[in-house]
Design an enzyme around this catalytic site. Structure first.
Site, PDB file in Angstrom:
ATOM      1  N   ASP A  57       0.869  -1.173   0.000  1.00  0.00           N
ATOM      2  CA  ASP A  57       0.000   0.000   0.000  1.00  0.00           C
ATOM      3  C   ASP A  57       0.909   1.228   0.000  1.00  0.00           C
ATOM      4  O   ASP A  57       2.133   1.119   0.157  1.00  0.00           O
ATOM      5  CB  ASP A  57      -0.960  -0.023   1.193  1.00  0.00           C
ATOM      6  CG  ASP A  57      -2.137   0.925   0.975  1.00  0.00           C
ATOM      7  OD1 ASP A  57      -2.083   1.765   0.053  1.00  0.00           O
ATOM      8  OD2 ASP A  57      -3.129   0.846   1.731  1.00  0.00           O
TER       9      ASP A  57
HETATM   10  C1  BGC Z   1      -5.107   3.113   0.075  1.00  0.00           C
HETATM   11  C2  BGC Z   1      -5.180   2.041  -0.974  1.00  0.00           C
HETATM   12  C3  BGC Z   1      -5.041   2.654  -2.339  1.00  0.00           C
HETATM   13  C4  BGC Z   1      -3.757   3.460  -2.410  1.00  0.00           C
HETATM   14  C5  BGC Z   1      -3.535   4.144  -3.730  1.00  0.00           C
HETATM   15  C6  BGC Z   1      -3.879   3.987  -0.105  1.00  0.00           C
HETATM   16  O1  BGC Z   1      -3.911   5.067   0.767  1.00  0.00           O
HETATM   17  O2  BGC Z   1      -5.095   2.523   1.344  1.00  0.00           O
HETATM   18  O3  BGC Z   1      -6.390   1.337  -0.862  1.00  0.00           O
HETATM   19  O4  BGC Z   1      -5.066   1.641  -3.310  1.00  0.00           O
HETATM   20  O5  BGC Z   1      -3.810   4.460  -1.413  1.00  0.00           O
HETATM   21  O6  BGC Z   1      -4.401   5.185  -3.915  1.00  0.00           O
END
Ligand code: BGC
Length: 717
Positions: A260
């Site tokens: 993530d």
């Molecule tokens: C979120 C993810 C997301 C990623 C990219 C993160 O803050 O937890 O679910 O895919 O950002 O936007």
């Protein structure tokens, strides 16, 4: 002479052109075995090139962080990623289809709907030239306060797993990669970067890991995203037990493990744990020559890099990045996608109450419709990374106006401090539609409570005092409190976040064009404290070091891994309906519940015991479902299992099979649902394996976790 040399040049160009289109290298030859192609490509790469595949771009703050790698020398483009899971979140001006939330999708209990949902997303990804969509979201709805519940699929791991598997198949069937996220146990969103989800192995295996296990084994998912949080004290991206040991060694996962956006910190730990790619704001963890230098200094081996690169190249080949011209074509915002968004939205709306059959609204009888409530003119959706910008967006009021053209629709804007006019209008209306709006759900936005904000409950009760025909339509990303008004209300339709076609889909259901068939994928309790983690005081997480909690900077290379909070999953496997049944707490509306405009009966046809061996049971439960009413509709048969005298505390009932059945008025169908070892087994912490004890098990069949049509005891030897 001139013409002749021109002809020769043209022939040479023609040959060169043909030649350039031919796969010259083994890795480009699509008829060859995938692993041979990977080996061929891997062997052509320098260490520098390999390492460059292992992190995302960090170049700007728009869409470019969402790409990675590429090998220009071999004409291999970068891999392009975008956010899901409730549609494609695109970064340029091209708008995409905003599908209903996946929470709504899970309330359809329909695996074909999940597949169609995935297909719409995949088609738009293809059209945009993208390769990996960050979805499905597969964390559990442990508390109704979870800010991202709308992106997940309810409180049951088996239902979540089954829906996710089909969502993944829909996406990957056309060569776009799905991404199962956020692995593992990232239920609480606020402060997730510093919070450790702590639990015993049985709880992990039976509840939080199960959907991911299914996504790997049955969905064959191509990528998995590690959570921002810690698991049992170690950040997931650096947690060898849950990455290398479980995903790789045990489940033989052959896809990419990517992080993530802020999930990784230490280069060597992250590499050794099994993470293949660091992305977003932590791309630098493998980038900026850090991974390269760790190999050069001997802290990690090139063999380890090769293992990561194999996984990554597998993704490049699977998604057609290696042979870009071989990709399928897709489309965006087509009528087909718009219709799917509308149809899917109707499929997961749940009719919770319908006293005196107020619904569907019959325009022959109902002439004056009063419309009010804060949700009437909005199309709510979750905020954060899953936010989709769509071309169209139909509010409930707009949907009603175009559906009920022959009725008088009296819209009164909601103002809880001025209800006099509203109440006098209420008295003269044939039906009142109150659009209730829950608090805003979103990423890093766990809710404070489940109350309807702005005195909505009081207004609903006042309306009911003045007219019995009040229908409350709830729009929310999670559970909303209903206890104070649901008993006196005429009807309740829960619509969650229903996507771009919210208003049209609601009008379809209210008018009866579509007969609702959704079932709750979670429990609606009378009060927040009825849910296990609230009852036990386990939500939100607890600070580890008193009030002055150190937190890591959110971005930048000087970030430090910080472990500041504990989120203890002490309720163990007794989460959701498992808890309510165990404690004998009566929910307002149980897991699996939902009404229809028609009626059904479920009867036993037979239980076929193909094998009664406890180490390999094979049982087929056959049931007959009849539509006993006057309209076409759908019912979901649900199978639950409980062990009679278990050696460890086990839930009284656990969902182990289900099927959605579509029936014309008067029609009967038979379904056969198979049960196997895992349907009966629990994870033994003592033996470190799945165990199904010999003994008696009760199989329950019904149309909710509470409403059981028949049960049968089977004995395993
Ligand atoms: C979120 C993810 C997301 C990623 C990219 C993160 O803050 O937890 O679910 O895919 O950002 O936007």
């Amino acid at each position: 002479m001139k013409t002749r040399s021109l002809t020769v040049i043209l022939i040479i160009c023609f040959c060169l052109n043909i030649y350039s289109q031919q796969p010259v290298h083994k890795f480009q030859q699509t008829d060859l075995n995938l692993e041979d192609r990977i080996e061929d490509l891997l062997n052509r790469l320098s260490l520098d090139e390999k390492v460059k595949l292992c992190y995302g771009n960090v170049t700007d703050n728009t869409g470019e962080r969402f790409s990675s790698g590429g090998i220009a020398r071999l004409n291999i483009k970068q891999i392009e990623m975008l956010d899901g899971p409730v549609g494609v979140r695109n970064f340029n001006n091209q708008k995409t289809t905003a599908l209903p939330s996946t929470l709504l999708l899970s309330c359809s209990w329909d695996i074909n709907a999940a597949r169609r949902y995935g297909e719409v997303i995949a088609s738009e990804m293809l059209k945009l030239g993208k390769n990996v969509i960050f979805g499905p979201g597969m964390n559990m709805m442990r508390s109704p306060l979870g800010g991202r519940n709308f992106e997940y699929m309810g409180e049951d791991p088996f239902l979540t797993g089954f829906m996710a598997v089909n969502y993944i198949k829909g996406i990957q069937s056309v060569g776009v990669a799905a991404c199962a996220k956020h692995y593992l146990a990232n239920e609480i969103d606020n402060l997730r970067h510093y919070t450790s989800s702590n639990m015993d192995e049985r709880t992990m295996r039976e509840i939080y890991l199960l959907p991911f296990e299914m996504a790997i084994k049955e969905g064959k998912v191509w990528t998995i995203m590690t959570a921002n949080s810690l698991f049992n004290g170690i950040h997931v991206s650096e947690n060898k037990t849950v990455l290398q040991n479980i995903l790789r060694d045990e489940l033989n996962y052959d896809g990419v493990i990517l992080t993530d956006w802020r999930a990784a910190y230490n280069t060597v730990n992250t590499a050794i744990a099994g993470t293949d790619m660091t992305t977003g704001f932590c791309a630098y963890v493998f980038g900026e020559d850090r991974l390269l230098n760790a190999v050069k200094s001997g802290e990690i081996s090139e063999k380890l890099i090769d293992a990561k690169v194999r996984n990554i190249l597998r993704l490049y080949i699977r998604t057609g990045v290696v042979n870009g011209d071989k990709r399928l074509s897709g489309s965006i915002n087509t009528d087909e996608h718009k219709n799917e968004a509308r149809k899917l939205a109707t499929e997961g709306m749940v009719l919770l109450k319908n006293s005196g059959n107020i619904l569907p609204i019959n325009p022959e009888i109902v002439k004056n419709i009063l419309v009010t409530g804060p949700g009437a003119t909005v199309v709510p959706s979750g905020t954060g990374s899953s936010k989709v910008v769509s071309e169209i967006s139909v509010s409930p009021l707009q949907g009603l106006k175009s559906e009920f053209k022959n009725c008088n629709i009296n819209y009164v804007a909601y103002d809880s401090s001025k209800t006099d006019l509203l109440l006098s209008d209420a008295r003269s209306s044939d039906v009142i539609l109150f659009f209730a709006l829950g608090s805003q759900s979103g990423e890093s936005r766990d809710l404070k409570d489940i109350e309807l904000p702005g005195n909505q409950a009081t207004t609903i009760n006042k309306l009911t005092d003045n007219n019995k025909k009040v229908v409350v339509i709830t729009l929310s990303g999670s559970v909303v409190a209903m206890d104070s008004w649901s008993k006196n209300i005429g009807a309740i339709l829960s619509c969650w976040y229903a996507g771009q076609a919210t208003g049209e889909a609601i009008a379809d259901v209210l008018s009866g064009k579509v007969n609702p068939g959704g079932k709750l994928s979670f429990t609606i309790a009378g009060k927040l404290n009825d849910y296990a983690c609230h009852y036990l005081g386990l939500w939100p997480q607890k600070a580890r070091t008193g009030n002055n909690v150190p937190v890591a900077p959110r971005a930048g290379a000087d970030r430090k891994a910080t472990y500041s909070y504990d989120c203890n999953y002490e309720e163990g496997v007794f989460m959701g309906y498992r808890w309510f049944e165990q404690k004998g707490i009566e929910p307002l509306f149980p897991f699996g519940f939902g009404l229809s405009y028609t009626s059904f009966s479920i009867g036993k046809s037979g239980i076929d015991i193909i094998s009664d061996k406890s180490n390999n049971p094979k049982i087929l439960v056959r049931a007959k479902i009849s539509n006993t009413g006057k309209r076409e509709g759908s019912e979901v048969i649900q199978l639950y299992i409980g062990e009679e005298n278990s050696t460890v505390p086990r839930p009284l009932k656990e969902l182990k099979g289900f099927q959605k059945v579509f029936l014309k008025a008067g029609e009967t169908k038979e379904v056969a649902i198979p049960l196997d070892f895992r349907s009966f087994a629990f994870w033994s912490n003592e033996k470190s394996k799945w165990v199904a004890n010999p003994g008696k098990y009760i199989i329950y069949a019904g149309n909710s976790s509470k409403n059981i049509a028949f049960k049968e005891t089977v004995a395993l030897k």
